[in-house]
Scaffold this active site. Structure first.
Site, PDB file in Angstrom:
ATOM      1  N   GLU A   1     -20.355 -42.187  34.175  1.00  0.00           N
ATOM      2  CA  GLU A   1     -21.260 -41.963  35.314  1.00  0.00           C
ATOM      3  C   GLU A   1     -21.732 -40.529  35.298  1.00  0.00           C
ATOM      4  O   GLU A   1     -21.023 -39.654  34.810  1.00  0.00           O
ATOM      5  CB  GLU A   1     -20.490 -42.119  36.646  1.00  0.00           C
ATOM      6  CG  GLU A   1     -20.027 -43.475  36.972  1.00  0.00           C
ATOM      7  CD  GLU A   1     -18.967 -43.414  38.085  1.00  0.00           C
ATOM      8  OE1 GLU A   1     -18.893 -42.410  38.821  1.00  0.00           O
ATOM      9  OE2 GLU A   1     -18.217 -44.388  38.184  1.00  0.00           O
TER      10      GLU A   1
ATOM     11  N   TYR B   1     -18.694 -43.571  44.580  1.00  0.00           N
ATOM     12  CA  TYR B   1     -18.218 -43.987  43.256  1.00  0.00           C
ATOM     13  C   TYR B   1     -16.777 -44.495  43.237  1.00  0.00           C
ATOM     14  O   TYR B   1     -16.201 -44.668  42.173  1.00  0.00           O
ATOM     15  CB  TYR B   1     -18.375 -42.845  42.251  1.00  0.00           C
ATOM     16  CG  TYR B   1     -17.924 -41.487  42.756  1.00  0.00           C
ATOM     17  CD1 TYR B   1     -16.583 -41.217  42.992  1.00  0.00           C
ATOM     18  CD2 TYR B   1     -18.848 -40.474  42.982  1.00  0.00           C
ATOM     19  CE1 TYR B   1     -16.165 -39.981  43.453  1.00  0.00           C
ATOM     20  CE2 TYR B   1     -18.446 -39.229  43.452  1.00  0.00           C
ATOM     21  CZ  TYR B   1     -17.105 -38.993  43.687  1.00  0.00           C
ATOM     22  OH  TYR B   1     -16.695 -37.768  44.147  1.00  0.00           O
TER      23      TYR B   1
ATOM     24  N   CYS C   1     -36.249   6.894  42.908  1.00  0.00           N
ATOM     25  CA  CYS C   1     -36.693   5.592  43.418  1.00  0.00           C
ATOM     26  C   CYS C   1     -38.118   5.334  42.941  1.00  0.00           C
ATOM     27  O   CYS C   1     -38.981   6.208  43.087  1.00  0.00           O
ATOM     28  CB  CYS C   1     -36.630   5.604  44.941  1.00  0.00           C
ATOM     29  SG  CYS C   1     -37.448   4.183  45.686  1.00  0.00           S
TER      30      CYS C   1
ATOM     31  N   ASP D   1     -23.369 -32.953  41.409  1.00  0.00           N
ATOM     32  CA  ASP D   1     -22.944 -31.605  41.766  1.00  0.00           C
ATOM     33  C   ASP D   1     -23.071 -31.406  43.275  1.00  0.00           C
ATOM     34  O   ASP D   1     -24.057 -30.885  43.775  1.00  0.00           O
ATOM     35  CB  ASP D   1     -23.814 -30.589  41.014  1.00  0.00           C
ATOM     36  CG  ASP D   1     -23.121 -29.249  40.911  1.00  0.00           C
ATOM     37  OD1 ASP D   1     -21.939 -29.161  41.305  1.00  0.00           O
ATOM     38  OD2 ASP D   1     -23.756 -28.302  40.442  1.00  0.00           O
TER      39      ASP D   1
ATOM     40  N   CYS E   1     -38.492   5.063  52.916  1.00  0.00           N
ATOM     41  CA  CYS E   1     -39.014   4.683  51.598  1.00  0.00           C
ATOM     42  C   CYS E   1     -39.905   3.454  51.767  1.00  0.00           C
ATOM     43  O   CYS E   1     -39.505   2.481  52.405  1.00  0.00           O
ATOM     44  CB  CYS E   1     -37.851   4.358  50.666  1.00  0.00           C
ATOM     45  SG  CYS E   1     -38.343   3.419  49.206  1.00  0.00           S
TER      46      CYS E   1
ATOM     47  N   CYS F   1     -40.540   5.685  46.180  1.00  0.00           N
ATOM     48  CA  CYS F   1     -40.770   6.911  46.966  1.00  0.00           C
ATOM     49  C   CYS F   1     -40.429   8.175  46.184  1.00  0.00           C
ATOM     50  O   CYS F   1     -40.587   9.276  46.685  1.00  0.00           O
ATOM     51  CB  CYS F   1     -39.963   6.869  48.257  1.00  0.00           C
ATOM     52  SG  CYS F   1     -38.189   7.053  47.986  1.00  0.00           S
TER      53      CYS F   1
ATOM     54  N   LYS G   1     -22.080 -36.954  36.786  1.00  0.00           N
ATOM     55  CA  LYS G   1     -21.241 -36.189  37.707  1.00  0.00           C
ATOM     56  C   LYS G   1     -22.178 -35.475  38.681  1.00  0.00           C
ATOM     57  O   LYS G   1     -22.979 -34.623  38.286  1.00  0.00           O
ATOM     58  CB  LYS G   1     -20.401 -35.184  36.923  1.00  0.00           C
ATOM     59  CG  LYS G   1     -19.425 -34.398  37.776  1.00  0.00           C
ATOM     60  CD  LYS G   1     -18.487 -33.628  36.847  1.00  0.00           C
ATOM     61  CE  LYS G   1     -17.389 -32.906  37.569  1.00  0.00           C
ATOM     62  NZ  LYS G   1     -17.738 -32.214  38.759  1.00  0.00           N
TER      63      LYS G   1
ATOM     64  N   LYS H   1     -18.116 -31.688  30.962  1.00  0.00           N
ATOM     65  CA  LYS H   1     -19.025 -30.696  31.558  1.00  0.00           C
ATOM     66  C   LYS H   1     -20.061 -30.254  30.531  1.00  0.00           C
ATOM     67  O   LYS H   1     -19.698 -29.845  29.428  1.00  0.00           O
ATOM     68  CB  LYS H   1     -18.221 -29.464  32.003  1.00  0.00           C
ATOM     69  CG  LYS H   1     -17.266 -29.736  33.155  1.00  0.00           C
ATOM     70  CD  LYS H   1     -17.969 -29.504  34.490  1.00  0.00           C
ATOM     71  CE  LYS H   1     -17.035 -29.636  35.661  1.00  0.00           C
ATOM     72  NZ  LYS H   1     -16.119 -28.529  35.818  1.00  0.00           N
TER      73      LYS H   1
ATOM     74  N   CYS I   1     -31.367   4.069  47.328  1.00  0.00           N
ATOM     75  CA  CYS I   1     -32.377   5.004  47.788  1.00  0.00           C
ATOM     76  C   CYS I   1     -32.028   5.271  49.241  1.00  0.00           C
ATOM     77  O   CYS I   1     -32.044   4.365  50.067  1.00  0.00           O
ATOM     78  CB  CYS I   1     -33.775   4.381  47.667  1.00  0.00           C
ATOM     79  SG  CYS I   1     -35.002   5.392  48.494  1.00  0.00           S
TER      80      CYS I   1
HETATM   81  S1  IVH Z   1     -14.377 -39.588  40.446  1.00  0.00           S
HETATM   82  C1  IVH Z   1      -9.811 -39.290  41.071  1.00  0.00           C
HETATM   83  N1  IVH Z   1     -16.974 -39.656  39.945  1.00  0.00           N
HETATM   84  O1  IVH Z   1     -16.225 -34.123  40.687  1.00  0.00           O
HETATM   85  C2  IVH Z   1     -11.188 -39.130  40.607  1.00  0.00           C
HETATM   86  N2  IVH Z   1     -16.046 -37.666  40.828  1.00  0.00           N
HETATM   87  O2  IVH Z   1     -14.553 -32.294  39.199  1.00  0.00           O
HETATM   88  C3  IVH Z   1     -12.130 -38.889  41.694  1.00  0.00           C
HETATM   89  N3  IVH Z   1     -17.674 -35.901  41.250  1.00  0.00           N
HETATM   90  O3  IVH Z   1     -13.623 -34.097  43.018  1.00  0.00           O
HETATM   91  C4  IVH Z   1     -13.423 -38.386  41.274  1.00  0.00           C
HETATM   92  N4  IVH Z   1     -19.442 -37.023  40.599  1.00  0.00           N
HETATM   93  O4  IVH Z   1     -16.041 -34.416  43.906  1.00  0.00           O
HETATM   94  C5  IVH Z   1     -15.941 -38.926  40.396  1.00  0.00           C
HETATM   95  N5  IVH Z   1     -19.262 -39.859  39.534  1.00  0.00           N
HETATM   96  C6  IVH Z   1     -18.222 -39.138  39.960  1.00  0.00           C
HETATM   97  C7  IVH Z   1     -18.387 -37.826  40.434  1.00  0.00           C
HETATM   98  C8  IVH Z   1     -17.268 -37.109  40.851  1.00  0.00           C
HETATM   99  C9  IVH Z   1     -19.006 -35.878  41.094  1.00  0.00           C
HETATM  100  C10 IVH Z   1     -16.874 -34.766  41.748  1.00  0.00           C
HETATM  101  C11 IVH Z   1     -15.777 -35.137  42.717  1.00  0.00           C
HETATM  102  C12 IVH Z   1     -14.498 -34.628  42.087  1.00  0.00           C
HETATM  103  C13 IVH Z   1     -15.028 -33.578  41.145  1.00  0.00           C
HETATM  104  C14 IVH Z   1     -14.059 -33.302  40.018  1.00  0.00           C
END
Ligand code: IVH
Length: 676
Positions: free
Chosen positions: A114, A225, A410, A118, A433, A413, A116, A315, A428
């Protein structure tokens, strides 16, 4: 059809279209059609208050600010994820999983990959298919109950579709869509507030604010998720893919790019395929989460104290690019801080073209040996502003370019720059200024400061360039004629600006304190100081100890306030402001003894007022003892309706609440002010 039936039908339709829009990203009707449905629902609910349901889509506007958040224990700990940064790390993860399960590493174990998201993690509790609670991750064991803020997020269903279990916890991520993040930052800049550096921090900050109506305006969304069921209860599905499918069937928002991958090679391929493509998504993603699909196998692997053994987070590396450093310029901020930044040959990086990058301070430049003319490595992490990592030394020309050093004076000025002992930042120190003044004046006039409409960046620049303004107090000498003579300024806008400046003379003390741009004094500290001292004059003669004795004010702020007022140039500027008629004292410094003609009255604001911002109107109401609420009820005393007033106006009419137009509202304020 009975009213109850029609209500049920309308609620279902509104929710259906909300889901099409906020969950599926596939709207089916226009905004106007949607609004019409919502209005009909509101009107019908207003007629039948006994049939109002707390889970109706009309209940999402957000209410009164909360005092704080309660702490709640999680059903089971919210764990974190182990990280993988390369294909090798992914193979190692797969190896550990296979050994744990006692299967061959060649086996095509089924994983789900999936994106991830942010953002920040959140746990949603549904009881009897109704949303009961939203809790932040907190320390993993207990988090904060932010239900009021979660309920205003329209991607979160308040009720689940049929056959959801009686008790269910759903976990996911609250995030800022890119477009909403850009919009919010634009608005903040206009209001003189600092922009958020990245969407994740902005989302986390938003979800922890106490005003759910403000949260509702930010446009946060959610993806889910994971499910957690009470011990002994049946699992939602025996595979993770099945869980995601079911969550989606129940009307919950599931990010749609998840894929089943058989074996580790397919996982690596999935991660690779998103390395570039992720920049085209409407939200930020910093990696891929990989999870074993089979729930029974997950249970066999279990978890360490920190993370499950059946999942890992791949990552993406922070994106880097090489480009030529054309030169290093410096920026002079409002407080006089002079900071270097890199001017680069434009280069594509992380989905955008980059031309400027931060260099932090002089030490950083010399420590990394970054020289103008170098080929440099630029990196973009989660933040919007990229940074220069360092020179590509192999590519350095012979003879090498000369090292850079901070200019002695600066650039605006020409006064010598100074670096206080023990600090890294050059400043400065010239309070007048022009560069400082430019930034300072924009801040002075901003909405959360003196709130002088029309005195924005363009006019500030003109005023400084024409030498009409050399310090804050000079703006109180400006005449309509002087302003009208400037480019792009007609007599009408000149008159308006002068009227706005005049109005600001009686601004509340906190606004003045915020406007002055005292280091470390933001809106919060300014409000605390204003409340404690009541006037600028009182604060000017206060000792550091007295200032520090105000709750919320620490020693750094207290000292900085003292330093500001001790500076002779500032003192004479304040004297000049007072001489120009700037009040700088709160009429009702002691709120408890202030007359409160509107005590007990609740006002609801809707639509746009021509003469005041929402904050402004709310402040006027509160100053007179009234309260402001986000929703109309029989208890509302007045609904103030500006232009394009929406559903609240309809609701007021159906409930028979008195509606004021803007002129009537202003008249009421004047009246009350006279009677005080
Ligand atoms: S599963 C026990 N799925 O990433 C596992 N986490 O770095 C629970 N996150 O704390 C997490 N997208 O806040 C899962 N598709 C995804 C996610 C996800 C973002 C975050 C989540 C977690 C953190 C870990």
């Amino acid at each position: 059809m009975t009213p109850a039936e029609r209500l049920a039908e309308l609620r279902a339709r509104v929710r259906y279209y909300e889901e099409r829009y906020y969950v599926r990203d596939a709207p089916e009707i226009s905004d106007a059609e949607f609004d019409a449905l919502m209005r009909e629902l509101l009107a019908l609910e207003a007629h039948h208050p006994d049939l109002v349901d707390p889970d109706s889509p009309t209940q999402r506007v957000g209410g009164r600010p909360a005092d704080g958040f309660a702490t709640v224990d999680h059903l089971e700990p919210m764990l974190s994820l182990d990280n993988a940064y390369s294909a090798t790390d992914l193979r190692d993860f797969h190896g550990r999983v296979c050994r744990g399960l006692d299967v061959s590493e060649d086996s095509a174990l089924a994983y789900v990959a999936e994106l991830k998201i942010d953002g920040l993690s959140i746990a949603l509790t549904y009881e009897g298919a109704r949303l009961r609670r939203g809790v932040t991750r907190g320390d993993g064991v207990r988090g904060e109950d932010v239900t009021s803020n979660i309920r205003v997020l329209r991607s979160v269903p308040l009720t689940l579709k049929t056959d959801a279990p009686a008790m269910l916890e759903v976990r996911g991520e609250v995030y800022f869509p890119r477009a909403e993040f850009a919009r919010v930052n634009e608005e903040r800049e206009k209001e003189g507030e600092p922009a958020f550096a990245n969407p994740r921090n902005a989302a986390a900050g938003t979800i922890r604010t106490l005003d759910s109506a403000a949260v509702s305006r930010r446009g946060l969304r959610v993806f889910v998720y994971q499910t957690v069921v009470p011990a002994g209860a049946a699992l939602v599905s025996d595979t993770h893919g099945g869980v995601l499918q079911t969550l989606s069937d129940w009307g919950l928002p599931v990010e749609g790019h998840w894929t089943r991958c058989a074996g580790v090679d397919a996982l690596i391929e999935f991660c690779d395929s998103w390395r570039e493509a992720r920049h085209d998504l409407p939200f930020e993603t910093d990696g891929v989460v990989i999870k074993l699909d089979d729930m029974a196998l997950r249970a066999r692997l279990g978890a360490t104290a920190k993370f499950p053994r059946w999942a890992t987070a791949f990552k993406f590396p922070a994106e880097q690019a090489r480009t030529r450093l054309l030169r290093i310029d410096v920026n002079v901020g409002r407080t006089g801080a002079v900071t270097p930044f890199a001017v680069l040959e434009p280069v594509r990086l992380g989905g955008t073209t980059v031309q400027l990058a931060t260099l932090h301070n002089e030490q950083e430049v010399s420590r990394r040996d970054i020289r103008p003319g170098d080929l440099v490595l630029v990196e973009k992490g989660g933040d919007i502003i990229p940074k220069v990592i360092g020179p590509v030394l192999d590519a350095r020309s012979a003879p090498p370019p000369a090292p850079w050093s901070m200019p002695a004076a600066c650039p605006a000025c020409e006064q010598s720059l100074a670096r206080p002992k023990d600090e890294v930042v050059w400043r400065c120190e010239n309070a007048s200024c022009p560069a400082r003044l430019r930034r300072g004046l924009e801040h002075f006039a901003a909405r959360k400061a003196m709130n002088i409409e029309g005195l924005g960046e363009a006019l500030v620049n003109q005023l400084i360039d024409a030498s009409l303004v050399r310090s804050f107090s000079d703006i109180y000498r400006l005449t309509t004629e002087q302003l009208a003579a400037l480019d792009r300024m007609g007599p009408k806008s000149a008159t308006n600006v002068v009227a706005e400046i005049e109005k600001s003379k009686s601004a509340d003390v906190w606004r003045v304190l915020h406007a002055l741009g005292i280091r470390h004094v933001g809106e919060g500290a300014a409000r605390a100081l204003a409340k404690a001292f009541g006037s600028v004059a009182a604060l000017r003669v206060a000792t550091v100890e007295q200032i520090e004795s105000v709750g919320e004010i620490g020693p750094v702020v207290a000292r900085s306030v003292r330093v500001f007022f001790d500076e002779p140039a500032n003192a004479s500027m304040l004297d000049d402001m007072a001489a120009q008629g700037v009040v700088m004292a709160d009429a009702h410094a002691d709120a408890d003894s202030a007359p409160r003609p509107w005590a007990g009255w609740t006002f609801v604001l809707t639509g746009t007022l021509a003469g005041r911002t929402r904050d402004d109107a709310a402040e006027a109401i509160e100053r007179l003892g009234g309260k402001v609420s986000g929703s109309v009820s029989k208890k509302s005393r007045f609904v103030v309706a500006g232009a394009d007033a929406g559903s609240k106006l309809d609701k007021a009419r159906t409930l028979g609440v008195e509606v004021l137009d803007e002129a009537q509202f202003e008249a009421l304020i004047l009246n009350a002010a006279d009677s005080v």
